[in-house]
Write an enzyme that holds these catalytic residues in place. Structure first.
Site, PDB file in Angstrom:
ATOM      1  N   LYS A 140       1.079   9.522  -4.553  1.00  0.00           N
ATOM      2  CA  LYS A 140       2.009   8.976  -5.478  1.00  0.00           C
ATOM      3  C   LYS A 140       1.472   7.935  -6.516  1.00  0.00           C
ATOM      4  O   LYS A 140       1.718   8.088  -7.480  1.00  0.00           O
ATOM      5  CB  LYS A 140       3.158   8.066  -4.473  1.00  0.00           C
ATOM      6  N   ASN A 141       0.411   7.414  -5.949  1.00  0.00           N
ATOM      7  CA  ASN A 141      -0.206   6.409  -7.010  1.00  0.00           C
ATOM      8  C   ASN A 141      -1.182   6.936  -7.802  1.00  0.00           C
ATOM      9  O   ASN A 141      -1.360   6.294  -8.831  1.00  0.00           O
ATOM     10  CB  ASN A 141      -0.773   5.277  -5.938  1.00  0.00           C
ATOM     11  N   ARG A 143       8.242  -0.337 -10.018  1.00  0.00           N
ATOM     12  CA  ARG A 143       7.425  -1.503 -11.030  1.00  0.00           C
ATOM     13  C   ARG A 143       6.031  -0.664 -11.556  1.00  0.00           C
ATOM     14  O   ARG A 143       5.770  -1.058 -12.585  1.00  0.00           O
ATOM     15  CB  ARG A 143       6.848  -2.688 -10.081  1.00  0.00           C
ATOM     16  N   ARG A 162       4.732  -9.576  -8.929  1.00  0.00           N
ATOM     17  CA  ARG A 162       3.876  -8.553  -9.583  1.00  0.00           C
ATOM     18  C   ARG A 162       3.671  -8.882 -11.123  1.00  0.00           C
ATOM     19  O   ARG A 162       4.243  -8.436 -11.905  1.00  0.00           O
ATOM     20  CB  ARG A 162       4.964  -7.269  -9.419  1.00  0.00           C
ATOM     21  N   PRO A 163       2.738 -10.025 -11.207  1.00  0.00           N
ATOM     22  CA  PRO A 163       2.401 -10.503 -12.470  1.00  0.00           C
ATOM     23  C   PRO A 163       1.828  -9.252 -13.352  1.00  0.00           C
ATOM     24  O   PRO A 163       1.268  -8.118 -12.751  1.00  0.00           O
ATOM     25  CB  PRO A 163       1.517 -11.386 -12.380  1.00  0.00           C
ATOM     26  N   ASP A 191       0.012 -10.231 -16.127  1.00  0.00           N
ATOM     27  CA  ASP A 191      -0.840 -10.967 -17.137  1.00  0.00           C
ATOM     28  C   ASP A 191      -2.090 -10.254 -17.455  1.00  0.00           C
ATOM     29  O   ASP A 191      -2.567 -10.002 -18.778  1.00  0.00           O
ATOM     30  CB  ASP A 191      -0.939 -12.144 -16.726  1.00  0.00           C
TER      31      ASP A 191
HETATM   32  C1  EPZ Z   1      -0.987  -0.601  -7.162  1.00  0.00           C
HETATM   33  O1  EPZ Z   1      -0.367  -1.668  -7.614  1.00  0.00           O
HETATM   34  C2  EPZ Z   1      -0.283   0.305  -6.265  1.00  0.00           C
HETATM   35  N1  EPZ Z   1       0.908   0.854  -6.981  1.00  0.00           N
HETATM   36  C3  EPZ Z   1       0.057  -0.514  -5.032  1.00  0.00           C
HETATM   37  O2  EPZ Z   1       0.621   0.226  -4.354  1.00  0.00           O
HETATM   38  C4  EPZ Z   1      -1.094  -1.251  -4.300  1.00  0.00           C
HETATM   39  O3  EPZ Z   1      -0.847  -1.917  -3.226  1.00  0.00           O
HETATM   40  C5  EPZ Z   1      -1.912  -2.015  -5.286  1.00  0.00           C
HETATM   41  O4  EPZ Z   1      -2.253  -1.192  -6.502  1.00  0.00           O
HETATM   42  C6  EPZ Z   1      -3.208  -2.821  -4.565  1.00  0.00           C
HETATM   43  O5  EPZ Z   1      -4.085  -1.604  -4.309  1.00  0.00           O
HETATM   44  C7  EPZ Z   1       0.615   1.897  -7.702  1.00  0.00           C
HETATM   45  O6  EPZ Z   1      -0.622   2.275  -8.027  1.00  0.00           O
HETATM   46  C8  EPZ Z   1       1.875   2.555  -8.223  1.00  0.00           C
HETATM   47  P1  EPZ Z   1      -2.763  -4.552  -8.788  1.00  0.00           P
HETATM   48  P2  EPZ Z   1      -0.612  -2.670  -8.883  1.00  0.00           P
HETATM   49  O7  EPZ Z   1      -2.328  -4.653 -10.198  1.00  0.00           O
HETATM   50  O8  EPZ Z   1      -1.527  -1.677  -9.865  1.00  0.00           O
HETATM   51  C9  EPZ Z   1      -2.517  -9.002  -9.231  1.00  0.00           C
HETATM   52  C10 EPZ Z   1       2.428   1.223  -2.787  1.00  0.00           C
HETATM   53  O9  EPZ Z   1       2.572   0.757  -1.396  1.00  0.00           O
HETATM   54  N2  EPZ Z   1      -2.423  -8.999 -10.311  1.00  0.00           N
HETATM   55  O10 EPZ Z   1      -4.005  -3.912  -8.327  1.00  0.00           O
HETATM   56  O11 EPZ Z   1       0.702  -3.067  -9.526  1.00  0.00           O
HETATM   57  C11 EPZ Z   1      -1.406  -8.702  -8.085  1.00  0.00           C
HETATM   58  O12 EPZ Z   1      -0.434  -9.716  -8.000  1.00  0.00           O
HETATM   59  C12 EPZ Z   1       1.891   0.267  -3.925  1.00  0.00           C
HETATM   60  O13 EPZ Z   1       2.186   2.287  -2.775  1.00  0.00           O
HETATM   61  C13 EPZ Z   1      -2.191  -9.980 -11.307  1.00  0.00           C
HETATM   62  O14 EPZ Z   1      -2.465 -11.208 -10.801  1.00  0.00           O
HETATM   63  O15 EPZ Z   1      -1.479  -3.703  -8.000  1.00  0.00           O
HETATM   64  C14 EPZ Z   1      -2.169  -8.403  -6.857  1.00  0.00           C
HETATM   65  O16 EPZ Z   1      -2.330  -9.749  -6.069  1.00  0.00           O
HETATM   66  C15 EPZ Z   1       2.363  -1.411  -3.377  1.00  0.00           C
HETATM   67  N3  EPZ Z   1      -1.940  -9.784 -12.592  1.00  0.00           N
HETATM   68  C16 EPZ Z   1      -3.509  -7.937  -7.207  1.00  0.00           C
HETATM   69  O17 EPZ Z   1      -3.675  -8.257  -8.711  1.00  0.00           O
HETATM   70  C17 EPZ Z   1      -1.717  -8.596 -13.073  1.00  0.00           C
HETATM   71  O18 EPZ Z   1      -1.469  -8.406 -14.378  1.00  0.00           O
HETATM   72  C18 EPZ Z   1      -3.614  -6.513  -7.168  1.00  0.00           C
HETATM   73  O19 EPZ Z   1      -2.686  -5.727  -7.910  1.00  0.00           O
HETATM   74  C19 EPZ Z   1      -1.631  -7.400 -12.224  1.00  0.00           C
HETATM   75  C20 EPZ Z   1      -1.884  -7.615 -10.780  1.00  0.00           C
END
Ligand code: EPZ
Length: 423
Positions: free
Chosen positions: A22-23, A93, A122-123, A125
């Site tokens: 999916k991801n 998202r 889900r920021p 930034d």
């Molecule tokens: C991807 O989300 C996955 N989703 C998530 O899977 C997965 O949990 C996550 O990566 C971490 O591996 C998809 O790929 C569709 P991140 P993503 O940006 O990209 C912070 C599932 O269950 N952050 O890697 O949105 C954020 O809050 C889903 O299949 C910022 O601070 O996650 C988190 O603490 C859930 N600023 C960390 O970084 C930003 O601009 C990692 O988030 C972006 C993220």
């Protein structure tokens, strides 16, 4: 709304086949925006989130459909409305990952801010910082991201690290946008997840020039245009990990086919530590367990660390270990909605900030429980397989977002799960 009625305990034995990731599929579908024309994406799972992404693509003027081979045909030639509506993006998202491709293709985009969810804020930034570094003008208005890059994007050296390390979809967005930027972009602190590498693989097949794939430093040499392609999505490592835990928690023996163990080494390490036996076999592995689970400490980290998307599932297993385990969630510190529901099943888990202390118990007792998010609902299903009695997991629409026909797959290897309408 649907719910699952799970008759436990059971022992799983047999073979399960893992679906496409999916991801991986979500940013790959978004990435087709970069190449006007029809791309064929193979091995796309039949999931609610994929359906929502397809609706988002069609709302922008693309045509999306499954061909006779069940491959996804994405025609982006007619894209004429780079707008991501709140009503669509709030449901999924990951819709944010059309932002980079739209900016590169159309020079503008208006996408709803994703908003928060059960696993935490889900920021975006980091996404916006990276795209601004490429020259985009971005401001927020009424809950929407308004982005413009009329003169085109320009390659830069960009640091994409955040407070929790790398960002998967921010890396996908900036890498995608950089493929059509003028000059060369270097992304430092890029996410190394296999799903990011899979997207990079498709973009390179389209004619992009991305190197450093799988490393924290990606180098993207901008090109003039990209061409539509046929591309096969990798297997879903989180689904594979979920079934590995299912074998362990039911003291069963599962052959998991179409699974890349090299993408799951942190999971293999923890499961072997806990007492599961995992052997490579053909295009996957065989996972077996005789019980006598040992406690383990696990910390979720960006890849290649232990994936946060398998934290809840491993917690369900550790509920039955002979001793106390500590789970530290370093990616989404609030990702513990499943703790209260597991405790309803006689688990003994205590939250301490970003940690959960899991005191092992002899057995879990079936109970009605509530799914809160995709991976928490998977954890409750796993607990129901091991618990004594009938577990009712409510709101399984959460699980339908990310697992293709999970109850059919589990029932073929010995589970007894009935899907029914909630009264
Ligand atoms: C991807 O989300 C996955 N989703 C998530 O899977 C997965 O949990 C996550 O990566 C971490 O591996 C998809 O790929 C569709 P991140 P993503 O940006 O990209 C912070 C599932 O269950 N952050 O890697 O949105 C954020 O809050 C889903 O299949 C910022 O601070 O996650 C988190 O603490 C859930 N600023 C960390 O970084 C930003 O601009 C990692 O988030 C972006 C993220």
């Amino acid at each position: 709304m649907d719910r699952f009625r799970i008759f436990g305990p059971c022992r799983l034995e047999g073979t399960v086949n893992i679906s496409g990731s999916k991801n991986s599929a979500l940013p790959i579908i978004a990435g087709t925006i970069l190449a006007p024309g029809t791309s064929t994406i193979v091995n796309v799972p039949d999931l609610a989130d994929i359906k929502i992404m397809n609706i988002l693509m069609e709302s922008m003027g693309c045509k999306v459909g499954r061909d006779w081979n069940n491959n996804l045909q994405v025609d982006t030639a007619g894209l004429n409305n780079p707008f991501g509506d709140y009503d669509i993006v709030r449901k999924m998202r990951a819709g944010i990952c059309v932002l980079g491709p739209l900016l590169a293709r159309c020079g503008r985009a208006e996408i709803s801010m994703p908003g928060g969810c059960a696993i935490g804020d889900r920021p975006v930034d980091i996404h916006l910082r990276g795209l601004r570094e490429l020259g985009a003008k971005i401001h927020l208005r009424g809950g929407y991201i308004i982005a413009e890059a009329n003169g085109g994007l320009v390659g830069r050296n960009i640091f994409l690290g955040g407070p929790f390390g790398s960002s998967v979809l921010a890396t996908a967005n900036v890498m995608s946008a950089a493929t059509l930027a003028k000059g060369t972009t270097v992304i430092e602190s890029a996410a190394c997840e296999p799903e990011v590498s899979d997207l990079a693989g498709m973009l390179n097949k389209m004619g992009a020039k991305i190197s450093g794939i799988g490393s924290p430093q990606l180098v993207i040499e901008g090109v003039k245009e990209l061409k539509p392609v046929e591309y096969k999505v990798i297997p879903d490592r989180i689904e594979a990990g979920t079934f590995m835990v299912a074998a362990a928690i039911t003291c069963g023996k599962l052959r998991i086919s179409n699974c890349r163990l090299n993408n799951l080494m942190a999971v293999v390490d923890r499961l072997q530590n806990i007492g599961a036996t995992i052997e490579p076999s053909g295009d996957g592995c065989i996972v077996s367990c005789e019980g006598n689970l040992k406690p383990a400490d696990v910390t979720t980290l960006p890849y290649p660390g232990f994936p946060t998307d398998l934290q809840a599932q491993l917690m369900a297993l550790l509920c039955l270990a002979d001793g106390n385990s500590i789970i530290t969630e370093k990616v989404f510190p609030d990702r513990f909605m499943h703790v209260a529901e597991l405790n309803r099943m006689a688990a003994n888990i205590r939250k301490e900030g970003p940690c959960a202390i899991v005191c092992g118990v002899k057995k879990l007792i079936a109970a009605p429980v509530m799914a809160s998010d995709l991976r928490a609902s998977a954890a409750l299903v796993l607990a129901g397989l091991a618990a004594e009695g009938i577990t009712i997991v409510n709101r399984v629409y959460h699980i339908d977002r990310g697992y293709e026909h999970i109850e059919q797959k589990l029932n073929t290897v010995g589970a007894k799960i009935k899907r029914e309408k909630e009264q």
